[in-house]
Design an enzyme around this catalytic site. Structure first.
Site, PDB file in Angstrom:
ATOM      1  N   LYS A 108       0.811  -1.075   0.008  1.00 30.81           N
ATOM      2  CA  LYS A 108      -0.116  -0.065   0.012  1.00 30.81           C
ATOM      3  C   LYS A 108       0.696   1.418   0.070  1.00 30.81           C
ATOM      4  CE  LYS A 108      -4.382  -1.934   1.833  1.00 30.81           C
ATOM      5  NZ  LYS A 108      -5.308  -1.786   2.959  1.00 30.81           N
TER       6      LYS A 108
ATOM      7  N   ASP B 292     -10.767   2.386   1.488  1.00 35.56           N
ATOM      8  CA  ASP B 292     -10.806   1.770   2.660  1.00 35.56           C
ATOM      9  C   ASP B 292     -11.573   2.480   3.788  1.00 35.56           C
ATOM     10  OD1 ASP B 292      -9.558  -0.814   2.059  1.00 35.56           O
ATOM     11  OD2 ASP B 292      -7.735  -0.111   2.901  1.00 35.56           O
TER      12      ASP B 292
HETATM   13  P1  NDP Z   1      -0.648  -4.045  10.265  1.00 39.98           P
HETATM   14  O1  NDP Z   1       0.093  -5.340  10.047  1.00 39.98           O
HETATM   15  O2  NDP Z   1      -0.206  -2.974   9.852  1.00 39.98           O
HETATM   16  O3  NDP Z   1      -1.130  -3.947  11.988  1.00 39.98           O
HETATM   17  C1  NDP Z   1      -1.398  -4.996  12.554  1.00 39.98           C
HETATM   18  C2  NDP Z   1      -2.052  -4.362  13.983  1.00 39.98           C
HETATM   19  O4  NDP Z   1      -2.500  -5.633  14.666  1.00 39.98           O
HETATM   20  C3  NDP Z   1      -0.892  -3.990  15.008  1.00 39.98           C
HETATM   21  O5  NDP Z   1      -1.211  -2.971  15.716  1.00 39.98           O
HETATM   22  C4  NDP Z   1      -0.693  -5.176  16.066  1.00 39.98           C
HETATM   23  O6  NDP Z   1      -0.058  -4.888  17.339  1.00 39.98           O
HETATM   24  C5  NDP Z   1      -1.987  -5.878  15.995  1.00 39.98           C
HETATM   25  N1  NDP Z   1      -1.790  -7.226  16.451  1.00 39.98           N
HETATM   26  C6  NDP Z   1      -1.320  -7.976  15.508  1.00 39.98           C
HETATM   27  N2  NDP Z   1      -1.548  -9.480  16.216  1.00 39.98           N
HETATM   28  C7  NDP Z   1      -2.323  -9.057  17.448  1.00 39.98           C
HETATM   29  C8  NDP Z   1      -2.580 -10.054  18.468  1.00 39.98           C
HETATM   30  N3  NDP Z   1      -2.537 -11.226  18.681  1.00 39.98           N
HETATM   31  N4  NDP Z   1      -2.869  -9.234  19.561  1.00 39.98           N
HETATM   32  C9  NDP Z   1      -3.207  -8.035  19.605  1.00 39.98           C
HETATM   33  N5  NDP Z   1      -2.733  -7.140  18.720  1.00 39.98           N
HETATM   34  C10 NDP Z   1      -2.495  -7.804  17.599  1.00 39.98           C
HETATM   35  O7  NDP Z   1      -2.012  -4.792   9.700  1.00 39.98           O
HETATM   36  P2  NDP Z   1      -3.202  -3.631   8.749  1.00 39.98           P
HETATM   37  O8  NDP Z   1      -3.481  -2.543   9.865  1.00 39.98           O
HETATM   38  O9  NDP Z   1      -2.891  -3.393   7.455  1.00 39.98           O
HETATM   39  O10 NDP Z   1      -4.446  -4.715   8.792  1.00 39.98           O
HETATM   40  C11 NDP Z   1      -5.339  -5.139  10.333  1.00 39.98           C
HETATM   41  C12 NDP Z   1      -6.346  -5.731   9.536  1.00 39.98           C
HETATM   42  O11 NDP Z   1      -7.150  -5.064   8.958  1.00 39.98           O
HETATM   43  C13 NDP Z   1      -6.117  -6.893   8.852  1.00 39.98           C
HETATM   44  O12 NDP Z   1      -6.737  -8.299   9.548  1.00 39.98           O
HETATM   45  C14 NDP Z   1      -6.775  -6.716   7.607  1.00 39.98           C
HETATM   46  O13 NDP Z   1      -7.006  -8.089   6.766  1.00 39.98           O
HETATM   47  C15 NDP Z   1      -7.963  -5.907   7.957  1.00 39.98           C
HETATM   48  N6  NDP Z   1      -8.379  -4.928   6.857  1.00 39.98           N
HETATM   49  C16 NDP Z   1      -9.627  -5.365   6.614  1.00 39.98           C
HETATM   50  C17 NDP Z   1     -10.277  -4.573   5.547  1.00 39.98           C
HETATM   51  C18 NDP Z   1     -11.592  -5.008   4.927  1.00 39.98           C
HETATM   52  O14 NDP Z   1     -11.889  -4.377   3.751  1.00 39.98           O
HETATM   53  N7  NDP Z   1     -12.425  -5.624   5.847  1.00 39.98           N
HETATM   54  C19 NDP Z   1      -9.333  -3.734   4.779  1.00 39.98           C
HETATM   55  C20 NDP Z   1      -8.190  -3.164   5.137  1.00 39.98           C
HETATM   56  C21 NDP Z   1      -7.490  -4.307   6.210  1.00 39.98           C
HETATM   57  P3  NDP Z   1       1.466  -4.648  17.263  1.00 39.98           P
HETATM   58  O15 NDP Z   1       1.883  -3.225  17.122  1.00 39.98           O
HETATM   59  O16 NDP Z   1       1.587  -4.809  18.954  1.00 39.98           O
HETATM   60  O17 NDP Z   1       2.233  -5.697  16.526  1.00 39.98           O
END
Ligand code: NDP
Length: 278
Positions: free
Chosen positions: A75, A112
């Site tokens: 992205k 989004d």
């Molecule tokens: P990123 O990888 O940028 O961020 C991931 C986030 O999730 C971080 O804050 C991370 O925390 C946290 N995280 C991951 N694992 C855990 C856990 N086990 N417990 C608590 N926190 C956790 O991902 P994105 O922001 O790009 O995407 C996030 C979600 O959004 C994805 O599931 C994606 O599929 C979904 N999405 C859905 C869309 C839709 O159209 N419905 C569109 C775009 C995204 P930390 O900082 O501690 O690592």
């Protein structure tokens, strides 16, 4: 499902690029939209490894692709690749990278955030207060859009510190150390925990009975929504957001209304079939 490695991709009109991308529901959703509108267009899923982005983009332009949806990890690169955003669509200006490219105009937008807001349209939020879980690109972009729409935000992330800059620059926000939903009418899971099968430590006993529990993940059982539903909260997964962002991309590319009912129907069918397989 039409998923290809970029070197083996056939000519086409539109595609979603990412890595991984074979699981994407976008080809089925856009194919349903083309069929409903009587359009002879081809939409594929194309895998591009992160290191091969520039080379692959040049190849897809040469193959005649007109537009791309973009998912992880591309992205930010997609936003850098573009010459700018569409000045006529300020509601789609990218914040955390672009999810939609027009390869002919070299413009980028992100659908989004507007797709997410459209997905909330069935709900009322009398307190306009949200608890946001996660601090990745999606969480930041959605938080910014909710703040613009007058929401007061409680911000939480597993790894502390990631919200500090955002909170210092945005009014009516508070970084919180624990997931206490008291007083919130939206409890938003914008983490990728569900994709890994994990729940979040939300203190559901303190949730307001009229709150909406929303998980941006889709196509997988959500431990977060299962916990919320035990407290009889209204629950929503990310499927409608997926449909709305796809519909906005379709409309930006083609300039005609997207057939949302056909698009969400195929998404429900596909996810029901996948969950049945699991
Ligand atoms: P990123 O990888 O940028 O961020 C991931 C986030 O999730 C971080 O804050 C991370 O925390 C946290 N995280 C991951 N694992 C855990 C856990 N086990 N417990 C608590 N926190 C956790 O991902 P994105 O922001 O790009 O995407 C996030 C979600 O959004 C994805 O599931 C994606 O599929 C979904 N999405 C859905 C869309 C839709 O159209 N419905 C569109 C775009 C995204 P930390 O900082 O501690 O690592």
């Amino acid at each position: 499902m039409s998923a290809f490695e970029w070197r083996e991709a056939p000519p086409g009109d539109y595609a979603v690029i990412g890595d991984p991308v074979a699981h994407s529901l976008s080809p089925a959703m856009h194919a349903a939209a083309y069929q409903a509108c009587g359009l002879q267009l081809a939409y594929h899923a194309i895998r591009i490894p992160e290191a091969e982005f520039d080379e692959a983009m040049a190849w897809l332009v040469e193959l005649g692709y007109r537009g791309l949806n973009v998912t992880l990890p591309h992205k930010l690169r997609a936003w850098d690749w573009a010459d700018g955003t569409d000045p006529a669509r300020s509601d789609l200006a990218p914040r955390a990278g672009a999810n939609t490219l027009n390869l002919q105009s070299k413009l980028a937008v992100s659908t989004d955030e507007a797709g997410f807001m459209a997905s909330l349209s069935d709900h009322e939020f009398p307190r306009k207060r949200a608890l946001i879980c996660g601090a990745g690109g999606t969480a930041m972009a959605l938080a910014a859009r909710l703040a613009e729409n007058g929401f007061e935000l409680k911000l939480w992330n597993r790894t502390p510190g990631k919200w500090d800059v955002f909170a210092s620059e945005t009014n009516r926000t508070e970084v919180v150390p624990a997931l206490d939903p008291a007083g919130c009418d939206l409890i938003l899971n914008a983490t990728s925990a569900t994709l890994q099968g994990f729940d979040l430590p939300v203190d559901w006993a303190r949730a307001e009975p009229d709150a909406l529990a929303y998980d941006v993940a889709y196509g997988k059982p959500s431990p977060f929504l299962e916990s919320a539903s035990k407290k009889k909260l209204t629950c929503q997964d990310g499927l409608r957001m997926l449909m709305e962002q796809g519909a906005l991309s379709f409309e930006w590319w083609l300039g005609i209304s997207a057939p949302r009912t056909d698009m969400i129907t195929v998404l429900h069918e596909r996810t029901a079939a996948n969950l049945g397989d699991a």
